[in-house]
Design a protein around this motif. Sequence first.
Motif, PDB file in Angstrom:
ATOM      1  N   PRO A 164       0.818  -1.230   0.000  1.00 24.61           N
ATOM      2  CA  PRO A 164       0.000   0.000   0.000  1.00 24.61           C
ATOM      3  C   PRO A 164       0.844   1.270   0.000  1.00 24.61           C
ATOM      4  O   PRO A 164       0.483   2.263  -0.651  1.00 24.61           O
ATOM      5  CB  PRO A 164      -0.816  -0.130   1.297  1.00 24.61           C
ATOM      6  CG  PRO A 164      -0.902  -1.596   1.547  1.00 24.61           C
ATOM      7  CD  PRO A 164       0.419  -2.144   1.100  1.00 24.61           C
ATOM      8  N   ARG A 165       1.959   1.258   0.722  1.00 21.96           N
ATOM      9  CA  ARG A 165       2.830   2.439   0.721  1.00 21.96           C
ATOM     10  C   ARG A 165       3.429   2.673  -0.667  1.00 21.96           C
ATOM     11  O   ARG A 165       3.577   3.814  -1.103  1.00 21.96           O
ATOM     12  CB  ARG A 165       3.952   2.244   1.737  1.00 21.96           C
ATOM     13  CG  ARG A 165       3.505   2.307   3.186  1.00 21.96           C
ATOM     14  CD  ARG A 165       3.222   3.739   3.626  1.00 21.96           C
ATOM     15  NE  ARG A 165       2.912   3.801   5.043  1.00 21.96           N
ATOM     16  CZ  ARG A 165       3.805   3.926   6.003  1.00 21.96           C
ATOM     17  NH1 ARG A 165       5.089   3.989   5.696  1.00 21.96           N
ATOM     18  NH2 ARG A 165       3.423   4.000   7.267  1.00 21.96           N
ATOM     19  N   LEU A 166       3.794   1.575  -1.341  1.00 26.42           N
ATOM     20  CA  LEU A 166       4.339   1.704  -2.697  1.00 26.42           C
ATOM     21  C   LEU A 166       3.309   2.308  -3.631  1.00 26.42           C
ATOM     22  O   LEU A 166       3.632   3.151  -4.487  1.00 26.42           O
ATOM     23  CB  LEU A 166       4.787   0.337  -3.214  1.00 26.42           C
ATOM     24  CG  LEU A 166       5.330   0.301  -4.646  1.00 26.42           C
ATOM     25  CD1 LEU A 166       6.666   1.041  -4.735  1.00 26.42           C
ATOM     26  CD2 LEU A 166       5.519  -1.158  -5.125  1.00 26.42           C
ATOM     27  N   ALA A 167       2.049   1.910  -3.466  1.00 25.70           N
ATOM     28  CA  ALA A 167       0.989   2.423  -4.341  1.00 25.70           C
ATOM     29  C   ALA A 167       0.669   3.878  -4.063  1.00 25.70           C
ATOM     30  O   ALA A 167       0.330   4.643  -4.982  1.00 25.70           O
ATOM     31  CB  ALA A 167      -0.269   1.566  -4.178  1.00 25.70           C
ATOM     32  N   THR A 168       0.798   4.300  -2.808  1.00 24.51           N
ATOM     33  CA  THR A 168       0.424   5.680  -2.457  1.00 24.51           C
ATOM     34  C   THR A 168       1.604   6.643  -2.503  1.00 24.51           C
ATOM     35  O   THR A 168       1.469   7.789  -2.935  1.00 24.51           O
ATOM     36  CB  THR A 168      -0.196   5.715  -1.050  1.00 24.51           C
ATOM     37  OG1 THR A 168       0.737   5.144  -0.110  1.00 24.51           O
ATOM     38  CG2 THR A 168      -1.490   4.920  -1.015  1.00 24.51           C
ATOM     39  N   ASP A 169       2.770   6.191  -2.051  1.00 30.87           N
ATOM     40  CA  ASP A 169       3.931   7.091  -1.952  1.00 30.87           C
ATOM     41  C   ASP A 169       4.833   7.044  -3.172  1.00 30.87           C
ATOM     42  O   ASP A 169       5.781   7.825  -3.269  1.00 30.87           O
ATOM     43  CB  ASP A 169       4.759   6.748  -0.709  1.00 30.87           C
ATOM     44  CG  ASP A 169       3.961   6.937   0.569  1.00 30.87           C
ATOM     45  OD1 ASP A 169       2.886   7.574   0.491  1.00 30.87           O
ATOM     46  OD2 ASP A 169       4.387   6.438   1.621  1.00 30.87           O
ATOM     47  N   GLY A 170       4.609   6.079  -4.072  1.00 30.87           N
ATOM     48  CA  GLY A 170       5.387   6.037  -5.303  1.00 30.87           C
ATOM     49  C   GLY A 170       6.621   5.167  -5.208  1.00 30.87           C
ATOM     50  O   GLY A 170       6.944   4.590  -4.154  1.00 30.87           O
ATOM     51  N   PRO A 171       7.366   5.069  -6.314  1.00 29.28           N
ATOM     52  CA  PRO A 171       8.524   4.181  -6.379  1.00 29.28           C
ATOM     53  C   PRO A 171       9.608   4.488  -5.358  1.00 29.28           C
ATOM     54  O   PRO A 171      10.396   3.626  -5.011  1.00 29.28           O
ATOM     55  CB  PRO A 171       9.046   4.393  -7.805  1.00 29.28           C
ATOM     56  CG  PRO A 171       7.885   4.926  -8.571  1.00 29.28           C
ATOM     57  CD  PRO A 171       7.095   5.734  -7.597  1.00 29.28           C
ATOM     58  N   ALA A 172       9.650   5.725  -4.855  1.00 29.77           N
ATOM     59  CA  ALA A 172      10.704   6.071  -3.907  1.00 29.77           C
ATOM     60  C   ALA A 172      10.620   5.218  -2.645  1.00 29.77           C
ATOM     61  O   ALA A 172      11.628   4.981  -1.977  1.00 29.77           O
ATOM     62  CB  ALA A 172      10.606   7.553  -3.541  1.00 29.77           C
ATOM     63  N   TYR A 173       9.428   4.739  -2.311  1.00 27.64           N
ATOM     64  CA  TYR A 173       9.269   3.923  -1.111  1.00 27.64           C
ATOM     65  C   TYR A 173       9.563   2.451  -1.379  1.00 27.64           C
ATOM     66  O   TYR A 173       9.515   1.631  -0.477  1.00 27.64           O
ATOM     67  CB  TYR A 173       7.844   4.071  -0.575  1.00 27.64           C
ATOM     68  CG  TYR A 173       7.703   3.639   0.872  1.00 27.64           C
ATOM     69  CD1 TYR A 173       8.063   4.485   1.912  1.00 27.64           C
ATOM     70  CD2 TYR A 173       7.232   2.370   1.189  1.00 27.64           C
ATOM     71  CE1 TYR A 173       7.954   4.092   3.229  1.00 27.64           C
ATOM     72  CE2 TYR A 173       7.113   1.961   2.497  1.00 27.64           C
ATOM     73  CZ  TYR A 173       7.478   2.830   3.525  1.00 27.64           C
ATOM     74  OH  TYR A 173       7.373   2.427   4.815  1.00 27.64           O
ATOM     75  N   GLY A 174       9.910   2.136  -2.637  1.00 24.70           N
ATOM     76  CA  GLY A 174      10.084   0.732  -3.007  1.00 24.70           C
ATOM     77  C   GLY A 174      11.320   0.077  -2.435  1.00 24.70           C
ATOM     78  O   GLY A 174      11.445  -1.147  -2.500  1.00 24.70           O
ATOM     79  N   ARG A 175      12.260   0.864  -1.866  1.00 23.25           N
ATOM     80  CA  ARG A 175      13.481   0.240  -1.377  1.00 23.25           C
ATOM     81  C   ARG A 175      13.196  -0.727  -0.215  1.00 23.25           C
ATOM     82  O   ARG A 175      13.861  -1.744  -0.072  1.00 23.25           O
ATOM     83  CB  ARG A 175      14.487   1.308  -0.949  1.00 23.25           C
ATOM     84  CG  ARG A 175      14.071   2.187   0.206  1.00 23.25           C
ATOM     85  CD  ARG A 175      15.152   3.225   0.510  1.00 23.25           C
ATOM     86  NE  ARG A 175      14.798   4.065   1.650  1.00 23.25           N
ATOM     87  CZ  ARG A 175      14.009   5.108   1.590  1.00 23.25           C
ATOM     88  NH1 ARG A 175      13.484   5.489   0.419  1.00 23.25           N
ATOM     89  NH2 ARG A 175      13.737   5.825   2.683  1.00 23.25           N
TER      90      ARG A 175
END
Length: 527
Positions: free
Chosen positions: A373-384
């Motif tokens: 959910p964080r990846l979907a809302t905050d964008g790729p920057a949170y993908g790490r």
Amino acid sequence: MLRFLARLALIVVGCAALAGPCLAHAALVGSEPVEGSVVAASPDTIRLSFNEPVTPLALKLFYPDGRSVEPHGSAQNNDLIVELPATTDQGTYALSWRVASADGHPIGGTSMFSVGHASHRSAAAAPSSSPAIAVPIWLARIGVYLGWIGGIGGAFFLTVIAGRRPPQADRMVVALLGLGAIATAVSFGLQGLDELGSNLADLGSTAVWSAGLQSRYGETLGLGSVALLLAAVALRCRRRGLATGFATASLLMVAFAMTLSGHAGTAAPIWVSRPALALHAAAATLWGGSLLPLLILVATRHECAAPAALRLSAALLPTIAALVLSGATLAVLQGVTVTNLMETGYGRLLACKLALVLVMLALGALNRHVLVPRLATDGPAYGRHLRRVLAVDVCLLLAVLAVVAGWRFTPPPRSVAAMEAALRHRQMLHIHTDRGMAMIELGDRGSLDIRLSGADGRPMPAREVRVSLANPASGIEPLQRHATRVEEGRWSVDELTLPIGGAWTLRLNILVSDFDSLSLEGTLMVP
């Protein structure tokens, strides 16, 4: 979501419909002549009885003088009939046999009987495979699983769930498919080596590859090879619908292939075990195969990473439920209990697998409820953060596959119980001569129950019975005991402690009268 559930249902129904008859892991339950017996004349055939149909692989008959021949053998239902050459030689004969059970695993042993009298020494020993091929078989099995689960599951994820993807993901999945293809091809030869009891030096033999191709596991490998090809075609299709069809067919095929051999797919009742195994394999392929491609999507910050992660997260809930339900069903059918979980090699591997899977489930819950959910809302920057967790997941999956590959060498508790029952059945010795017969049974507490009868079948009167037990192969000299008369024709020896198991030479010296005595000899199998 509905499409995913429909495909999963199609896989299960298809595998159940295709499931054919197959039985449990083979165990020798009897022989005729009886193991260790003494017969008056050489029989025309030897009958080996198993708890399931078997296929003869190698037969060698050793004569009392050490000569050997390779007799013809044929399977009839659960029996193996071996035709013996005509001979008048007296002494101990040993039939070295090696067969393939219905689940594709080779087993072997040596059955012994005597004509007229027992020889002082046996010329044959049971065949055994070289331990050197165990590691290559294990490594090849891991490679097969990487290709089938990582490659085929990865192709399904990329074509059905992700849709658009970077070229790095395709290249990685194609590499896994290639690894699976190489491991599958090598496994044909290694299976042949194991079935024939050969060494790695014989890998170039035509007979070895022929045996591997014709084995039960060879059927699994053959169908898995076709599944690998379909997955590769799915990755190359430009039309989404056609690619989805090829990927689904590949997943269906590999799930069915895994039911054709091995311990899990041969547990009774078959109508439960094979669909359960197909469902388990399909769910494991969907879950395990999606981890590495998703990691690549997240690592490359591809635009479809978040949508693909959300779709996969929604699909994994029913997938994991199916995985747990089918896995529990298979464990019960394999005879796994809380008691034997840590007492058997199979149980210890299962416990290790469960521990690894539980960690993966915990990480999956973290992904589903927090990171995705964080990846979907905050964008790729949170993908790490998601990338790190997925990397750990991939490493755990590799460990799971390595553990599962170890089941190739560990029979499940149900098979161990069948073998122990067969061994208990073989703790009886029947000696038959022209003058009299003896039936000797070894009890659980080291007692011998001896029943004597004359040539007419009536209880034999005797004044004294002395028992001699020796194990020359282990350097143990004869143990002498006097038997106690229980009733007419029945004698017993109590509190008999034998230091080791194996084949013991038993001799009965029977004093019939002051002027008549009888000596009977045979081989008693001691657990």
